[in-house]
Structures are given as C-alpha cells and as structure tokens.
Design a protein around this motif. Sequence first.
Motif, PDB file in Angstrom:
ATOM      1  N   GLY A  66       0.817  -1.195   0.000  1.00 55.11           N
ATOM      2  CA  GLY A  66       0.000   0.000   0.000  1.00 55.11           C
ATOM      3  C   GLY A  66       0.856   1.252   0.000  1.00 55.11           C
ATOM      4  N   LEU A  67       0.476   2.246  -0.818  1.00 50.71           N
ATOM      5  CA  LEU A  67       1.185   3.514  -0.920  1.00 50.71           C
ATOM      6  C   LEU A  67       0.197   4.641  -0.672  1.00 50.71           C
ATOM      7  CD1 LEU A  67       3.117   2.727  -4.225  1.00 50.71           C
ATOM      8  CD2 LEU A  67       4.165   2.964  -1.980  1.00 50.71           C
ATOM      9  N   VAL A  68       0.549   5.559   0.227  1.00 47.37           N
ATOM     10  CA  VAL A  68      -0.352   6.662   0.572  1.00 47.37           C
ATOM     11  C   VAL A  68       0.438   7.969   0.517  1.00 47.37           C
ATOM     12  CG1 VAL A  68      -1.982   7.560   2.269  1.00 47.37           C
ATOM     13  CG2 VAL A  68      -1.650   5.095   2.059  1.00 47.37           C
ATOM     14  N   PRO A  69       0.387   8.675  -0.610  1.00 50.87           N
ATOM     15  CA  PRO A  69       1.108   9.945  -0.703  1.00 50.87           C
ATOM     16  C   PRO A  69       0.325  11.134  -0.147  1.00 50.87           C
ATOM     17  CG  PRO A  69       0.166   9.376  -2.818  1.00 50.87           C
ATOM     18  CD  PRO A  69      -0.157   8.235  -1.890  1.00 50.87           C
ATOM     19  N   GLU A  70      -0.961  10.944   0.205  1.00 47.80           N
ATOM     20  CA  GLU A  70      -1.805  12.070   0.594  1.00 47.80           C
ATOM     21  C   GLU A  70      -1.475  12.635   1.963  1.00 47.80           C
ATOM     22  OE1 GLU A  70      -4.303   9.322  -2.009  1.00 47.80           O
ATOM     23  OE2 GLU A  70      -2.884   9.127  -0.348  1.00 47.80           O
ATOM     24  N   LEU A  71      -0.684  11.956   2.762  1.00 45.90           N
ATOM     25  CA  LEU A  71      -0.451  12.377   4.139  1.00 45.90           C
ATOM     26  C   LEU A  71       0.767  13.288   4.283  1.00 45.90           C
ATOM     27  CD1 LEU A  71      -1.231   8.997   5.953  1.00 45.90           C
ATOM     28  CD2 LEU A  71      -2.740  10.942   5.569  1.00 45.90           C
ATOM     29  N   GLY A  72       1.103  14.015   3.247  1.00 39.29           N
ATOM     30  CA  GLY A  72       2.212  14.967   3.312  1.00 39.29           C
ATOM     31  C   GLY A  72       3.515  14.373   2.832  1.00 39.29           C
ATOM     32  N   ARG A  73       3.920  13.260   3.382  1.00 38.11           N
ATOM     33  CA  ARG A  73       5.087  12.513   2.926  1.00 38.11           C
ATOM     34  C   ARG A  73       4.614  11.147   2.446  1.00 38.11           C
ATOM     35  NH1 ARG A  73       8.892  13.713   8.232  1.00 38.11           N
ATOM     36  NH2 ARG A  73       9.232  15.940   7.841  1.00 38.11           N
ATOM     37  N   LEU A  74       5.454  10.480   1.684  1.00 39.59           N
ATOM     38  CA  LEU A  74       5.061   9.172   1.173  1.00 39.59           C
ATOM     39  C   LEU A  74       5.067   8.155   2.307  1.00 39.59           C
ATOM     40  CD1 LEU A  74       4.361   7.349  -1.206  1.00 39.59           C
ATOM     41  CD2 LEU A  74       6.797   6.979  -1.544  1.00 39.59           C
ATOM     42  N   THR A  75       3.890   7.654   2.633  1.00 37.59           N
ATOM     43  CA  THR A  75       3.748   6.613   3.642  1.00 37.59           C
ATOM     44  C   THR A  75       3.466   5.304   2.926  1.00 37.59           C
ATOM     45  OG1 THR A  75       2.798   8.241   5.159  1.00 37.59           O
ATOM     46  CG2 THR A  75       2.506   5.937   5.731  1.00 37.59           C
ATOM     47  N   PHE A  76       4.064   4.225   3.390  1.00 39.30           N
ATOM     48  CA  PHE A  76       3.851   2.937   2.743  1.00 39.30           C
ATOM     49  C   PHE A  76       3.688   1.849   3.793  1.00 39.30           C
ATOM     50  CE2 PHE A  76       8.394   3.649   3.116  1.00 39.30           C
ATOM     51  CZ  PHE A  76       8.925   2.436   3.534  1.00 39.30           C
ATOM     52  N   ALA A  77       3.049   0.785   3.385  1.00 43.56           N
ATOM     53  CA  ALA A  77       2.769  -0.319   4.303  1.00 43.56           C
ATOM     54  C   ALA A  77       2.848  -1.625   3.545  1.00 43.56           C
ATOM     55  CB  ALA A  77       1.386  -0.151   4.939  1.00 43.56           C
ATOM     56  N   GLY A  78       3.071  -2.703   4.283  1.00 44.11           N
ATOM     57  CA  GLY A  78       3.178  -3.999   3.637  1.00 44.11           C
ATOM     58  C   GLY A  78       3.133  -5.135   4.621  1.00 44.11           C
ATOM     59  N   THR A  79       3.521  -6.296   4.142  1.00 45.61           N
ATOM     60  CA  THR A  79       3.427  -7.500   4.938  1.00 45.61           C
ATOM     61  C   THR A  79       4.627  -8.401   4.667  1.00 45.61           C
ATOM     62  OG1 THR A  79       1.934  -9.340   5.499  1.00 45.61           O
ATOM     63  CG2 THR A  79       2.121  -8.761   3.184  1.00 45.61           C
ATOM     64  N   THR A  80       4.869  -9.348   5.571  1.00 48.72           N
ATOM     65  CA  THR A  80       5.942 -10.326   5.400  1.00 48.72           C
ATOM     66  C   THR A  80       5.352 -11.710   5.230  1.00 48.72           C
ATOM     67  OG1 THR A  80       6.215 -10.973   7.718  1.00 48.72           O
ATOM     68  CG2 THR A  80       7.279  -8.917   7.018  1.00 48.72           C
ATOM     69  N   ASN A  81       6.200 -12.646   4.808  1.00 51.48           N
ATOM     70  CA  ASN A  81       5.713 -14.016   4.655  1.00 51.48           C
ATOM     71  C   ASN A  81       5.480 -14.698   5.996  1.00 51.48           C
ATOM     72  OD1 ASN A  81       8.465 -14.133   5.278  1.00 51.48           O
ATOM     73  ND2 ASN A  81       8.780 -16.038   4.130  1.00 51.48           N
ATOM     74  N   GLY A  82       5.868 -14.043   7.096  1.00 49.61           N
ATOM     75  CA  GLY A  82       5.594 -14.578   8.423  1.00 49.61           C
ATOM     76  C   GLY A  82       4.331 -14.028   9.048  1.00 49.61           C
ATOM     77  N   GLY A  83       3.548 -13.254   8.282  1.00 53.49           N
ATOM     78  CA  GLY A  83       2.299 -12.721   8.791  1.00 53.49           C
ATOM     79  C   GLY A  83       2.425 -11.408   9.524  1.00 53.49           C
ATOM     80  N   GLN A  84       3.632 -10.857   9.629  1.00 51.04           N
ATOM     81  CA  GLN A  84       3.781  -9.543  10.232  1.00 51.04           C
ATOM     82  C   GLN A  84       3.452  -8.464   9.205  1.00 51.04           C
ATOM     83  OE1 GLN A  84       7.946 -10.377  11.597  1.00 51.04           O
ATOM     84  NE2 GLN A  84       7.236  -9.363  13.459  1.00 51.04           N
ATOM     85  N   SER A  85       3.105  -7.287   9.702  1.00 51.19           N
ATOM     86  CA  SER A  85       2.899  -6.166   8.801  1.00 51.19           C
ATOM     87  C   SER A  85       3.647  -4.959   9.327  1.00 51.19           C
ATOM     88  CB  SER A  85       1.408  -5.854   8.652  1.00 51.19           C
ATOM     89  OG  SER A  85       0.846  -5.526   9.905  1.00 51.19           O
ATOM     90  N   PHE A  86       3.825  -3.971   8.458  1.00 45.64           N
ATOM     91  CA  PHE A  86       4.613  -2.809   8.831  1.00 45.64           C
ATOM     92  C   PHE A  86       4.058  -1.577   8.127  1.00 45.64           C
ATOM     93  CE2 PHE A  86       6.608  -4.745   5.112  1.00 45.64           C
ATOM     94  CZ  PHE A  86       6.725  -3.673   4.247  1.00 45.64           C
ATOM     95  N   ALA A  87       4.382  -0.419   8.694  1.00 46.31           N
ATOM     96  CA  ALA A  87       4.119   0.866   8.057  1.00 46.31           C
ATOM     97  C   ALA A  87       5.323   1.750   8.309  1.00 46.31           C
ATOM     98  CB  ALA A  87       2.851   1.510   8.605  1.00 46.31           C
ATOM     99  N   ALA A  88       5.641   2.595   7.359  1.00 46.78           N
ATOM    100  CA  ALA A  88       6.790   3.487   7.480  1.00 46.78           C
ATOM    101  C   ALA A  88       6.532   4.723   6.636  1.00 46.78           C
ATOM    102  CB  ALA A  88       8.077   2.781   7.038  1.00 46.78           C
ATOM    103  N   ARG A  89       7.348   5.746   6.855  1.00 49.37           N
ATOM    104  CA  ARG A  89       7.191   7.010   6.136  1.00 49.37           C
ATOM    105  C   ARG A  89       8.565   7.525   5.742  1.00 49.37           C
ATOM    106  NH1 ARG A  89       3.936  10.952   9.631  1.00 49.37           N
ATOM    107  NH2 ARG A  89       5.906  11.234  10.728  1.00 49.37           N
ATOM    108  N   LEU A  90       8.649   8.031   4.520  1.00 48.16           N
ATOM    109  CA  LEU A  90       9.925   8.571   4.053  1.00 48.16           C
ATOM    110  C   LEU A  90      10.065  10.042   4.439  1.00 48.16           C
ATOM    111  CD1 LEU A  90      10.489   7.162   0.453  1.00 48.16           C
ATOM    112  CD2 LEU A  90      11.443   6.360   2.617  1.00 48.16           C
ATOM    113  N   ALA A  91      11.271  10.406   4.820  1.00 43.73           N
ATOM    114  CA  ALA A  91      11.647  11.803   5.026  1.00 43.73           C
ATOM    115  C   ALA A  91      12.899  12.019   4.201  1.00 43.73           C
ATOM    116  CB  ALA A  91      11.906  12.094   6.504  1.00 43.73           C
ATOM    117  N   GLY A  92      12.749  12.670   3.076  1.00 44.79           N
ATOM    118  CA  GLY A  92      13.876  12.762   2.158  1.00 44.79           C
ATOM    119  C   GLY A  92      14.115  11.418   1.494  1.00 44.79           C
TER     120      GLY A  92
END
Length: 448
Positions: A215-241
């Motif tokens: 998932g990619l969400v550019p609407e929140l000011g900076r590019l925020t992205f989220a995803g999943t792993t093959n172990g069932g974990q998920s993550f979200a992060a945001r780029l600064a520069g």
Amino acid sequence: MLAAVAAASSASAAWAGHAYVPDDRFADAGRALTDFGYVSGLAARPGGGVVAARAKHLGAGALTAAGAPDAGFGTAGAAEFDLPRVEEHGAAVAVDDRGRVVVAGSVAPVVPHTHPAPEVHAASSMAAVRYLSDGAVDTSFGSGGIAVMAFDGGAAAARSIAILDGGAIVLGGYAADGRAAALARLQADGRPDEGFSDDGRYWRDLLPGLESVRGLVPELGRLTFAGTTNGGQSFAARLAGDDLDPSYGRRGILELPGGPVDTAALSAAAGANGRLLLAGRFAGVRGVLAVDRGGRIDGTYGSGGIAAVTWAAGARPLNAVQMAPLPGGDAAVVWEEFDPLARRSQLAFERFDAGGRSRGEPGRIAFWSAGLTTAMPTGLAPTADGGATAAAWATGHAEDARGVLARVAPAAPHAAPAAVRRACRRTSAGHRARHRARARTAHRCRRR
C-alpha cells in the motif's frame, strides 16, 4: 494496545439495517463475469467505469458503469503488452487525471538454456505499462510504453502503485528476492526520477523474512507505505527525504506482530484526521487498523484501534480484507466469507465511518449460480455514490477459475418492502391509539 486489537470481535452494527445492497444497475444484479483471466487490482475510471489489472502480459480490462466490457477500450474491453521472450505479470493499476491507465508489476526475460531445462527465467524487475484511455499502449511512456526498474541483489516486482500530483508514479513492492521492501519513482513520462533516493530506487530490509510493500499513501504529506511479510507480520513506514522518518513508529517503522496465518496490510488509504488506514488481518482480527500521524496505533478508532468486520452466524471470514477510502473519512471493505456447511463462499461488503464504527450489516454477493463456489477479493474501488466495486478471483467445480467483479450500492434508508412498511404503519397506529387511551384514563383519574 495490540492486546486490545487481538481482543476485538465482530460486534453488531452500530446502525440498524444493511450498509450495502447489490447494485442492480451493474451487470447481473451486481455480478460481472469477465474473460480477463486473473484480475489482481482495480481502479475507478471517469464516468463510473472500472479497470482491472490483468496478471497476464501486464494487461488491463475495462468495464463500463453498467458492468459490460468497454468496447471503446482495447479489444472487447481488454488490452495487454506482450513482449517476445519475456514473462510479464500485472499486479496493481491506477488511473491518472487524463484517464490513462497504468498497470504495475514485473517482467522477467526468458533465457534459452540446455537440457533438462530448455528455458529459464532471469531475475525479474519492477515494471509499469501505460495505456491511453482507449486501451492503446502509450508509446511515449518509458521505452515504447513500458518502464522497467531493475534492482541489485536479485528479483524485484511491484505490488502497488500511486500516481502523484503532477503525474509522477510511485511503485511499491520488493527487491533482493523479497528480502527488502522496495520503492521506485518514475517521472510522468516513465523515466526514472533520479532525484529520488538511488537513481529513483529505494529498498531496505525492514523486518525478518520476505517482505513487500502492498500500500502507498502519498496524501499524508510525505510518502507513507505499508506492507506485509511471509511470516504474517505487517509494517508501516514514512519517508523523510531519501530515508525513513525516524519520528514515525519506533526508529522509523511501525511493526505489527502477527502469526503465520495473518495477511495484514494488503491495502492502505488516508483516513480522517491524518490517519493511515490499513486493511487486512492483524493478530487474528480481520478489519481496518488506524495509525496516527506519529506511527502509533490510534486507539480512538473502532475498538482499540481496529474496526473489525462483521460476519454471518455460522460463517467465517477468509482471505485478505481489501479496502477503499470513501468521502468524509469512511472506508469500504470487502472480504471472502465462507460457509463451512455449504462449503462455498461469497463476497461480503461493509462500510465503516470515520471513527471506525460500522454503518450497518454487510451486503453480500455470491457467484454460486454461475458454478463458482469461492471468490477471493484482489481489489476494491469506490463509486461516486458511496458504494464500491470489488475484483475477485473465483473458482468452482463447474467452471474454470476466472476473474469476476461485484458492485454494491448504499442501502436506501427506506428500502423496506411495501408489506413491511404497511405493517409498520399499522403497528405505529396501534401504539398511538393505546397512548391516547392511557392519556384519557389518566385524565379521568386526575379529575376524581
């Protein structure tokens, strides 16, 4: 906070009645069977139509607002980009403000080899193909219509896409054979944006195991992205520069634990109040999870941060939840609901308000009459009236597996059958008569 997420359940709807009903204006009572093959993503088109990403040849398939193949797009509504001795795979789709369709996925050259494997596939690369609004390949994009982004260290592929203001394109997926989450940014003409990270590419190993940006969400000011792993974990992060924003989550990453059966963060969207909304299965609970601006679970949303889907008695939800943002901060979701006694499933649609409360009982669409007994959702797109269209991969005993689409519309607030309305009026009249009789009795008692 995560304990509260795990404890969330399929609570009854906050509003009486159904949130959605099958849209009778779309195809056959809201159901459309296509010849597009595996459909792996969905986007809305101007005028109420939709376009699906086709896994084969980075293709696209378009339907009109009425649910019929769009004869003005490609050949009978289908288009594809077929290169010789290359295997192409489409995974996500987006439509820009000029009606052009961009399909993202991967390409892998087929290399001649010797016995016992006469052909082998080279490492794949991220790829995107752009089609004009009539389905013709836009040869001004990239190199003859396709943009390819290779990453060092192994295979790469795009699994998500976002088109930014101004026409730039961001692809999200994996690199290094899945060991790293990866992003690529293209200029509007398909050339790499060399001002973004490493010549237009960013990849990083965020969590143990194989991972992918879904998932990619550019609407929140900076590019925020989220995803999943093959172990069932998920993550979200945001780029600064050119790197992660260290103020987001914990050292730049929000990590959501899960188990081997969890499939979390398979879609993402911007919600109200700057929230990031993630759809999937989180610590055993299927629904929509809210993340605040600082990369923390927003406990004010739903129950402990998650709006859990509501499923029918005796049934159970299967597969990933797909989500689409709606006006006012609402979110539409779709999932596969399985009846273990009947051994068949259907698509269930629910709507949550900006606070994560259900707008009503889910609406349901099945393809059983077509011999299709399962339907796994692969994408969801909003409609202008607050409804939603889902793409799914359906299988059955009497039919080969095929791509299907389903559309729901908001339930009318006074859509009860005439007989029910007459009964309600009679009941109300009876209540009024009894109230008047009690009032007369009370008046006589006071006079005495």
